[in-house]
Design a protein around this motif. Sequence first.
Motif, PDB file in Angstrom:
ATOM      1  N   ILE A 154      35.610  40.601  41.221  1.00 34.66           N
ATOM      2  CA  ILE A 154      36.979  40.125  41.410  1.00 34.66           C
ATOM      3  C   ILE A 154      37.210  39.923  42.900  1.00 34.66           C
ATOM      4  CG2 ILE A 154      39.424  40.680  41.233  1.00 34.66           C
ATOM      5  CD1 ILE A 154      38.827  42.242  38.753  1.00 34.66           C
ATOM      6  N   LYS A 155      37.610  38.732  43.268  1.00 31.59           N
ATOM      7  CA  LYS A 155      37.890  38.481  44.685  1.00 31.59           C
ATOM      8  C   LYS A 155      39.389  38.518  44.911  1.00 31.59           C
ATOM      9  CE  LYS A 155      33.578  36.537  45.481  1.00 31.59           C
ATOM     10  NZ  LYS A 155      32.569  36.657  46.384  1.00 31.59           N
ATOM     11  N   VAL A 176      42.555  30.897  47.211  1.00 31.13           N
ATOM     12  CA  VAL A 176      41.274  30.815  46.529  1.00 31.13           C
ATOM     13  C   VAL A 176      40.763  32.194  46.121  1.00 31.13           C
ATOM     14  CG1 VAL A 176      40.565  28.566  47.390  1.00 31.13           C
ATOM     15  CG2 VAL A 176      40.111  30.600  48.766  1.00 31.13           C
ATOM     16  N   GLY A 177      41.657  33.179  46.122  1.00 30.19           N
ATOM     17  CA  GLY A 177      41.289  34.473  45.561  1.00 30.19           C
ATOM     18  C   GLY A 177      41.381  34.407  44.045  1.00 30.19           C
ATOM     19  N   HIS A 178      40.489  35.102  43.353  1.00 32.51           N
ATOM     20  CA  HIS A 178      40.675  35.227  41.903  1.00 32.51           C
ATOM     21  C   HIS A 178      42.064  35.805  41.677  1.00 32.51           C
ATOM     22  CE1 HIS A 178      36.008  35.763  41.472  1.00 32.51           C
ATOM     23  NE2 HIS A 178      36.347  34.628  42.011  1.00 32.51           N
ATOM     24  N   ILE A 179      42.385  36.787  42.548  1.00 31.75           N
ATOM     25  CA  ILE A 179      43.770  37.240  42.662  1.00 31.75           C
ATOM     26  C   ILE A 179      44.180  37.005  44.112  1.00 31.75           C
ATOM     27  CG2 ILE A 179      45.352  39.215  42.546  1.00 31.75           C
ATOM     28  CD1 ILE A 179      43.438  40.525  40.561  1.00 31.75           C
ATOM     29  N   GLY A 180      45.275  36.304  44.313  1.00 31.56           N
ATOM     30  CA  GLY A 180      45.740  36.053  45.672  1.00 31.56           C
ATOM     31  C   GLY A 180      47.094  36.701  45.891  1.00 31.56           C
ATOM     32  N   ILE A 181      47.295  37.259  47.083  1.00 28.54           N
ATOM     33  CA  ILE A 181      48.580  37.865  47.400  1.00 28.54           C
ATOM     34  C   ILE A 181      49.082  37.264  48.709  1.00 28.54           C
ATOM     35  CG2 ILE A 181      49.801  40.014  47.907  1.00 28.54           C
ATOM     36  CD1 ILE A 181      47.735  41.504  46.265  1.00 28.54           C
ATOM     37  N   LEU A 182      50.309  36.753  48.671  1.00 31.21           N
ATOM     38  CA  LEU A 182      50.890  36.128  49.857  1.00 31.21           C
ATOM     39  C   LEU A 182      52.174  36.854  50.243  1.00 31.21           C
ATOM     40  CD1 LEU A 182      51.479  33.791  51.889  1.00 31.21           C
ATOM     41  CD2 LEU A 182      52.584  32.592  50.003  1.00 31.21           C
ATOM     42  N   GLY A 183      52.246  37.287  51.487  1.00 30.71           N
ATOM     43  CA  GLY A 183      53.458  37.944  51.977  1.00 30.71           C
ATOM     44  C   GLY A 183      54.550  36.925  52.255  1.00 30.71           C
ATOM     45  N   THR A 206      33.993  37.340  32.896  1.00 29.24           N
ATOM     46  CA  THR A 206      34.560  37.817  34.162  1.00 29.24           C
ATOM     47  C   THR A 206      36.053  37.515  34.206  1.00 29.24           C
ATOM     48  OG1 THR A 206      34.257  35.745  35.352  1.00 29.24           O
ATOM     49  CG2 THR A 206      32.404  37.298  35.393  1.00 29.24           C
ATOM     50  N   PHE A 207      36.690  38.135  35.176  1.00 31.34           N
ATOM     51  CA  PHE A 207      38.130  37.925  35.346  1.00 31.34           C
ATOM     52  C   PHE A 207      38.447  36.439  35.526  1.00 31.34           C
ATOM     53  CE2 PHE A 207      41.878  37.561  38.057  1.00 31.34           C
ATOM     54  CZ  PHE A 207      42.798  38.239  37.287  1.00 31.34           C
ATOM     55  N   LEU A 208      37.687  35.799  36.419  1.00 28.75           N
ATOM     56  CA  LEU A 208      37.951  34.384  36.686  1.00 28.75           C
ATOM     57  C   LEU A 208      37.746  33.529  35.434  1.00 28.75           C
ATOM     58  CD1 LEU A 208      38.633  32.176  38.795  1.00 28.75           C
ATOM     59  CD2 LEU A 208      36.187  32.003  39.262  1.00 28.75           C
ATOM     60  N   GLU A 209      36.679  33.828  34.710  1.00 27.63           N
ATOM     61  CA  GLU A 209      36.418  33.058  33.483  1.00 27.63           C
ATOM     62  C   GLU A 209      37.560  33.209  32.480  1.00 27.63           C
ATOM     63  OE1 GLU A 209      31.531  33.422  33.768  1.00 27.63           O
ATOM     64  OE2 GLU A 209      32.649  34.784  32.464  1.00 27.63           O
ATOM     65  N   LEU A 210      38.063  34.430  32.371  1.00 29.65           N
ATOM     66  CA  LEU A 210      39.164  34.647  31.428  1.00 29.65           C
ATOM     67  C   LEU A 210      40.404  33.854  31.852  1.00 29.65           C
ATOM     68  CD1 LEU A 210      40.330  36.252  28.917  1.00 29.65           C
ATOM     69  CD2 LEU A 210      41.328  37.780  30.633  1.00 29.65           C
TER      70      LEU A 210
END
Lengths: 163, 546
Positions: free
Chosen positions: B448-449, B464-471, B527-531
């Motif tokens: 998981i990126k 481009v994160g599998h999970i991205g967090i932006l402040g 994988t997380f991304l595939e799901l």
Amino acid sequence: MSRNLESRSSESQSSVLIDGRVAEDHWRNYCPIDHENLNDRKDGIIFPFEYWLENRSECLAYNGPKGVACKNTDDISQLKPYINELNLICIEFPIATDGRAYSQAHLLRQRHGYTNELRAVGEIEIDQLFLMTRCGINAFVFNEDIDLTQASKYLTPFSVSYQ
Amino acid sequence: MYLYSSNDQQLINERVDQFRDQTRRFLGGQLSAESYRSLRLMNGLYLQRHAPMLRVAIPYGLLSAKQLHKLADISTKYDKNYAHLTTRQNLQYNWLKLEEVPDLLSELAEVQMHGIQTSGSCIRNTTADHLAGVALGEIEDPRPYCEIIRQWSTLHPEFSFLPRKFKIAVTGSTHDRAATQVHDIGIQIVKPNDEIGFRIWVGGGLGRTPVIGKVIREFLPKENLLSYLEAILRIYNQEGRRDNKYKARIKILVNSLGIAKFTELVETEWQNLSADSPVLNKSTIKSMQDQFQLTYESIKDDLQVTSLEKDNFAFRLWFKQNTQEHKVRGYRIVTLSVKAPGEAPGDLTDHQMHGVANLASQFSLGQIRVSHEQNLILAEVKVSDLPSLWKALIQLDLATPNIGTLTDVICCPGLDFCSLANASSLSIADQINDQFDDIDYLHDLGEIKLKISGCMNACGHHHVGHIGILGVDKKGEEWYQITLGGSVESSASLGKIIGPAIAKGKVAKTIKIILNTYVSLRDPDETFLELVRRIGIKPFKEAVYV
Ligand code: SF4
């Protein structure tokens, strides 16, 4: 602050740094509004780019040295037919960080074979003289009143280059 | 690795002298703050929230042990005993004194390093696949081309005042670890038939307007690399917008003209290039390639890894997670996790830097790499040396077996250091480390990126994160927007926002809900991304905003 080409008073005498030396600037800007009579003159005249293109026969007929002043958005390839008639081309840096005129200089020298004086005007910083020189610019007129002899020391901060 | 010629050395020495003079004039009041700004930026120097920050280029991510020792010494002498790895294979010092920066740069120059073009509206440090030269199945090592581009772009007379910054990345593998599709120019080494050449991407980028690049040329012969770059840069320099800095990147130009029109302009320009434009001949390429060759021992008896530290579970875990197969038999690629729990991702102390430099000399042919995932890599380690290396890395706190997992977070400096930030990012990384401290659980979640940025500039590559967090800033408070499904590998995609921003205290809990949703819905081995790609963001959204 940047001053554009036209605002240089046409009769004032100023200095130019050319080929590393300080010289008196004998060129003056042509004022299309006055529509002055060119027959009685022999001094170097700089025509605005558009005026040159629109009145090319009149400009070409002028007996003295001829120059053109370009803005950095002008398509300088249009000067190609006159490249051997022109004694001076001015290109403008309206602000120091606007790099379009570097490409114009490169193209004039490398693609269009221009060999006479290529002059940078506008907001010229001494720290950029080196890059400008390497693009083929060989004369500089500064907006600000600076010590040109001092400025000439900044022409070659590097003795090597990659390009 | 590439060693400077006397000309290379002279150029960076003269660059230090030039910068020393510029700084002297600025401090003496002869150079305005505005004039000095563009000059210092072009040398990687920012005036940050707390103190000046200097960005040092690590070209294509490669360092020698000697260079890393020097970077450590500099952090001791000029900074607070540490340095920060960025997401673009640079290293940053955060606590400098302006008047000391010229001396610092001259020390860097002693080991063939510099800060040239690590900032400013110019061609930036060219990045590469961090496994260049050692990856299995690589077509060709991209680094010789990166060095060729580095030299060509250094103090380029025509392209030093572009509309905006310009980033180039090169990969030599079909598996793209260099994120080429989100660069202004992405270069992929390809071999469609017998000839090796380049596929050129243009107009990708993150930041406020994230865009996946487009292919401008399917195949470019090697000898034309620099002339083609010149053609793209010239069109950009002349046509790119300069009236609005948020619309000045090449991606905006490519989008507004359309890729067909943009390609036509570039191709026409390229045809018109005068005879003096650079051609890369075979011998130049060959001699550059020779500089990157390493000599490996031939290891005949294939040591079975299973025989090492046989019953040591911790070693086996580390081996599985933090090491990878090497193209040469008997060698292994080792990633050092600069993501230990409780530490800021990508921060290295002087002690760690010296330690890694020593280990590189002892175990990895004297070389170290930095990845855009903000880790270090010892890429040339003999399998038989792994146990000793592992023990030494534990001492340095660089052996956390979390590479590729959720806690191998990519994170920008955020509010703690960056004057542009809307919100803190390091504290979010911290929160996530606290929440997910069970290594078995992390391994069960698999790859998981997670990427965090403190503002829209997206230095943490959150899109481009599998999970991205932006402040984001909401009336002076720090909130966080979450995206899912981004990826920068071969089929790049941008993440989708799942809903309204989350309060600071709830970020890790929200991630937990997302991961629970994944665990309950995944197919075996999915994988997380595939799901996320299969089912979309809706189920996650429903779980988070009940
Ligand atoms: S993403 Fe924003 S906050 Fe983070 S380092 Fe970049 S500019 Fe600063």
